[in-house]
Design an enzyme around this catalytic site. Structure first.
Site, mmCIF file in Angstrom:
data_model
loop_
_atom_site.group_PDB
_atom_site.id
_atom_site.type_symbol
_atom_site.label_atom_id
_atom_site.label_comp_id
_atom_site.label_asym_id
_atom_site.label_seq_id
_atom_site.Cartn_x
_atom_site.Cartn_y
_atom_site.Cartn_z
ATOM 1 N N ARG A 72 0.879 -1.268 0.188
ATOM 2 C CA ARG A 72 0.131 -0.002 0.007
ATOM 3 C C ARG A 72 0.833 0.970 0.052
ATOM 4 O O ARG A 72 1.692 1.289 0.669
ATOM 5 C CB ARG A 72 -0.794 0.033 1.304
ATOM 6 C CG ARG A 72 -1.802 1.362 1.364
ATOM 7 C CD ARG A 72 -2.969 1.160 0.632
ATOM 8 N NE ARG A 72 -4.114 2.043 1.152
ATOM 9 C CZ ARG A 72 -3.896 3.511 0.939
ATOM 10 N NH1 ARG A 72 -3.112 4.198 0.637
ATOM 11 N NH2 ARG A 72 -5.105 3.923 1.623
ATOM 12 N N GLU A 80 -11.260 3.793 -5.028
ATOM 13 C CA GLU A 80 -11.427 2.309 -4.901
ATOM 14 C C GLU A 80 -11.507 2.245 -6.776
ATOM 15 O O GLU A 80 -12.340 3.007 -7.179
ATOM 16 C CB GLU A 80 -12.461 1.883 -4.064
ATOM 17 C CG GLU A 80 -12.171 2.120 -2.773
ATOM 18 C CD GLU A 80 -10.859 1.514 -2.250
ATOM 19 O OE1 GLU A 80 -10.523 0.482 -2.830
ATOM 20 O OE2 GLU A 80 -10.138 2.001 -1.358
ATOM 21 N N ARG A 123 -0.687 -5.406 4.878
ATOM 22 C CA ARG A 123 -0.196 -4.988 3.462
ATOM 23 C C ARG A 123 1.054 -4.107 3.853
ATOM 24 O O ARG A 123 1.092 -3.379 5.061
ATOM 25 C CB ARG A 123 -1.146 -4.117 2.887
ATOM 26 C CG ARG A 123 -2.267 -5.018 2.182
ATOM 27 C CD ARG A 123 -3.141 -4.022 1.603
ATOM 28 N NE ARG A 123 -3.645 -2.960 2.423
ATOM 29 C CZ ARG A 123 -4.827 -2.165 2.166
ATOM 30 N NH1 ARG A 123 -5.017 -2.153 0.565
ATOM 31 N NH2 ARG A 123 -5.141 -1.237 2.792
#
Length: 205
Positions: A72, A80, A123
């Site tokens: 990320r 998104e 992440r």
């Protein structure tokens, strides 16, 4: 000058001996603090900056995959993939546009990401570059991501120049996720960094 003396004996104070229960609590607290210090010192390597690199698969406007590592981009937040925005009264797939913008920056080149944090989804949070191009900063400068714990000046400049998302109307990605019951995550600023640090120190996997 005369001094008066009351004749009263000076009182003496005696400390009451600690109960066994109080002694047990004191020892338990000392042992807990010592154990915590040992745990933190043994896991400091988890919060040391490390690098990962390779050919990137672009997932959306703020996340990529390098090999098996999901990354990320730290400090930014992009729409998104399925998010819709508006420009001149017309809807358009801004999530896809943001992903396309990041794909053009990567353009099949080797990507290097540095950092130490992981979010609650596991992440890796990284500052990433491709052939010297700062991917995090460039996405915000182009208006295809917003500041999310960093890059506030770049966001302000993109907004002033009406670049990318700022050329129309859009919901901030965090608000869009809240409205659609999607993944919730905290900003990558000071408070979020403290939570990530604690998560790394006390992670037992």
């Amino acid at each position: 000058m005369s001094r008066s003396w009351s004749g009263r004996p000076r009182q003496r104070y005696f400390r009451r001996p600690r109960s066994r229960w109080r002694k047990f609590l004191d020892y338990a607290l000392a042992a807990a603090v010592l154990g915590l210090l040992i745990l933190v010192s043994a896991r400091l390597d988890r919060v040391e900056t490390r690098k990962t690199e390779g050919v990137a698969v672009v997932n959306d406007g703020d996340s990529i995959t390098l090999g098996t590592e999901r990354i990320r981009l730290r400090g930014i937040d992009a729409p998104e993939y399925s998010q819709i925005c508006r420009k001149d009264g017309v809807e358009y797939p801004c999530g896809r546009r943001s992903r396309e913008a990041l794909s053009k920056l990567v353009a099949g080149r080797q990507v290097t990401c540095a950092g130490w944090e992981r979010d609650k989804y596991g992440r890796f949070l990284g500052e990433c570059t491709a052939a010297g191009t700062d991917l995090n900063r460039s996405q915000v400068e182009a208006g295809w991501a917003v500041a999310y714990g960093g890059y506030e000046a770049e966001e302000a400049a993109a907004r002033l120049g009406r670049k990318g998302l700022w050329a129309g109307d859009f919901d901030r990605p965090r608000d869009w996720r809240n409205m659609h019951g999607d993944m919730a995550e905290i900003e990558h600023g000071g408070y979020g960094r403290i939570l990530n640090w604690l998560r790394e120190i006390f992670r037992f996997s």
